[in-house]
Design a protein around this motif. Sequence first.
Motif, PDB file in Angstrom:
ATOM      1  N   HIS A 291       0.820  -1.219   0.000  1.00  0.00           N
ATOM      2  CA  HIS A 291       0.000   0.000   0.000  1.00  0.00           C
ATOM      3  C   HIS A 291       0.854   1.269   0.000  1.00  0.00           C
ATOM      4  CE1 HIS A 291      -3.055  -2.933   0.862  1.00  0.00           C
ATOM      5  NE2 HIS A 291      -2.539  -3.205   2.047  1.00  0.00           N
ATOM      6  N   HIS A 292       2.041   1.184  -0.567  1.00  0.00           N
ATOM      7  CA  HIS A 292       2.967   2.313  -0.590  1.00  0.00           C
ATOM      8  C   HIS A 292       2.923   3.045  -1.932  1.00  0.00           C
ATOM      9  CE1 HIS A 292       6.101   3.899   2.079  1.00  0.00           C
ATOM     10  NE2 HIS A 292       6.769   4.263   0.996  1.00  0.00           N
TER      11      HIS A 292
ATOM     12  N   LYS B 281      -0.647   8.184  -2.044  1.00  0.00           N
ATOM     13  CA  LYS B 281       0.302   7.274  -1.406  1.00  0.00           C
ATOM     14  C   LYS B 281       1.696   7.921  -1.443  1.00  0.00           C
ATOM     15  CE  LYS B 281      -2.776   3.976  -0.877  1.00  0.00           C
ATOM     16  NZ  LYS B 281      -2.860   2.826  -1.782  1.00  0.00           N
TER      17      LYS B 281
END
Length: 203
Positions: free
Chosen positions: A28-29, A101
């Motif tokens: 999730h970066h 992000k």
Amino acid sequence: MTIIGIAGGTGSGKTTVVRKIAEALPPHHVVVVPLDSYYNDTSHMTEEERHAINFDHPDAFDWKLLIKQVNELRNGQAVEQPTYSYIKCNRLKETLHVEPKPVIIIEGIMTLLNKKLRDMMDLKIFVDTDSDERLIRNIQRDVLERGRTVDMVISRYLEVLKPMHEQFIEPTKKYADLIIPQGGENHKGINILCKYIESLVNV
């Protein structure tokens, strides 16, 4: 926030490079912003008019919306990313909700063409793959995913993709900070790139 631009000819292996970068970073970066989602809205056109559009020309893209949404992501705002159908040659009603992000990857054939977009990038990458290899990948993808025949793909490659690549895409290689040869086949180069990006985003 780190913004990475990844360009290269159609079928060059850009998607593989994007996937390798995403896998190298924490979950999730990364958020991916595909240039292909930002073709102009052609709802006002007839089906015949839409099929006559050269989608490999810079004028086919909604650069204003793309730059606006990348700016919003950079400022910590979520966006409603458009979605596009290659079969209908038009945007779909559905949008994709995208949250900001730490790493934004803008990926597409002409990602490095627009100066305003380039100036937002911290790292610019060009995936440089042999034209024969790109043609083979185009045939495999377009026949399986886009409902085209082999003859249609080859004809489109010779009449549109090749001249547009030479006129608009290949010249953007000069703007790249890094050139990755042979796309997804160049595992060593991609691994070095991923290590560099890890250090760049401090993870």
